[in-house]
Scaffold this motif. Structure first.
Motif, PDB file in Angstrom:
ATOM      1  N   VAL A  12       1.454  -9.235   3.759  1.00 48.58           N
ATOM      2  CA  VAL A  12       0.071  -8.863   4.038  1.00 48.58           C
ATOM      3  C   VAL A  12      -0.433  -7.960   2.922  1.00 48.58           C
ATOM      4  O   VAL A  12       0.270  -7.057   2.472  1.00 48.58           O
ATOM      5  CB  VAL A  12      -0.029  -8.131   5.388  1.00 48.58           C
ATOM      6  N   ASP A  14      -3.784  -5.499   1.858  1.00 52.13           N
ATOM      7  CA  ASP A  14      -5.033  -4.909   2.320  1.00 52.13           C
ATOM      8  C   ASP A  14      -5.819  -4.373   1.127  1.00 52.13           C
ATOM      9  O   ASP A  14      -5.254  -3.922   0.134  1.00 52.13           O
ATOM     10  CB  ASP A  14      -4.799  -3.826   3.374  1.00 52.13           C
ATOM     11  N   GLU A  28      -7.924  -7.218   5.233  1.00 51.40           N
ATOM     12  CA  GLU A  28      -6.524  -7.634   5.115  1.00 51.40           C
ATOM     13  C   GLU A  28      -6.472  -9.133   4.884  1.00 51.40           C
ATOM     14  O   GLU A  28      -7.241  -9.894   5.480  1.00 51.40           O
ATOM     15  CB  GLU A  28      -5.787  -7.278   6.397  1.00 51.40           C
ATOM     16  N   SER A  30      -3.620 -12.416   4.536  1.00 51.03           N
ATOM     17  CA  SER A  30      -2.247 -12.885   4.666  1.00 51.03           C
ATOM     18  C   SER A  30      -2.248 -14.409   4.767  1.00 51.03           C
ATOM     19  O   SER A  30      -3.254 -15.026   5.104  1.00 51.03           O
ATOM     20  CB  SER A  30      -1.568 -12.272   5.901  1.00 51.03           C
TER      21      SER A  30
END
Length: 271
Positions: A12, A14, A28, A30
């Motif tokens: 992930v 951010d 974020e 992912s």
């Protein structure tokens, strides 16, 4: 349940996205594949999707962000537009088109965005969604909610948020996080809502027939009754839209029944 049989959840990342007026949105990113943007509701933040985003990211690029003034995003100091903030998120990540999944206010923003920028919306997932132009019935809860907003009473607004919109309470799935989110954002939402400008499509309910994106409408059977009314209108008004009721859930559906919601979204987004 089959949503956890794909590849391992990816890393992930951010970021802080600059937006109009000098603000920044926490966001974020992912996963990989077709992009999906998750939009939370009023008085919440992107933690709403904590139990949904990782599973979606096994199959899609997933983006979620805190709306202006909420969560980890900066407090507004001048008027802003949720629709243009969403466009800024898409532009920042270089997304020409994306699927939008929004709860409550987030669903309303997704609908407004689909009317303003139809070529940028691949599909819609509307979860316990509101819609611009809908006339809500007068009742004691709505009157108390409006009064708390006018008086900028953060404590009363938080109390009403939990009693009206999270009636299943603290002991139901996600209960502790729901209370934490509401408490964290109770004062911040008052400032955010004061600066948020009205949608350029206040009549969205009357324009549902203009929505071209494939649409899934989901709500919980313990949500506010008017959300069920809106869900029926969305299904009837948006061409080809399909509706689904998830039993045993209230307005905070992504935390109450994340597995079932993820299953529905994956099926819808794969079509």
């Amino acid at each position: 349940m089959t949503t956890n049989t794909g590849p391992a959840a990816p890393p992930v990342t951010d970021v802080r996205i600059p937006v109009s007026g000098g603000g920044r949105l926490w966001a974020e990113h992912s996963g990989s594949g077709r992009p999906v943007v998750l939009l939370h509701g009023a008085g919440m933040d992107s933690r709403l999707w904590d139990d949904v985003a990782p599973e979606l990211a096994r199959h899609h690029q997933v983006f979620r962000f805190d709306a202006r003034g909420l969560g980890c995003s900066t407090t507004p100091e001048r008027p802003f537009s949720d629709i243009e903030d969403l466009r800024a998120v898409l532009d920042h990540f270089g997304l020409r088109r994306a699927s939008l999944v929004g709860l409550s206010m987030g669903g309303e923003t997704a609908l407004d965005f689909a009317l303003a920028y139809p070529d940028r919306v691949e599909a819609l997932g509307l979860v316990g969604s509101s819609v611009g132009g809908h006339v809500w019935p007068e009742d004691p809860d709505s009157a108390a909610y409006d009064a708390a907003r006018r008086e900028r009473d953060a404590e009363e607004l938080a109390r009403l948020e939990l009693s009206v919109w999270a009636p299943l309470g603290r002991t139901a799935p996600g209960g502790e996080l729901i209370e934490e989110m509401v408490d964290d954002n109770s004062h911040r939402r008052i400032v955010s809502e004061r600066y948020c400008t009205p949608s350029p499509h206040p009549d969205a309910e009357a324009r549902l027939g203009d929505i071209a994106a494939p649409t899934l409408v989901v709500h919980g059977d313990h949500d506010h009754p008017e959300i069920g009314v809106i869900a029926k209108r969305l299904v009837a008004g948006i061409p080809g839209a399909r509706g689904q009721v998830i039993p045993g859930t209230d307005h905070y559906l992504p935390l109450r029944a994340p597995e079932r919601l993820t299953e529905l979204l994956l099926a819808h987004l794969s079509e």
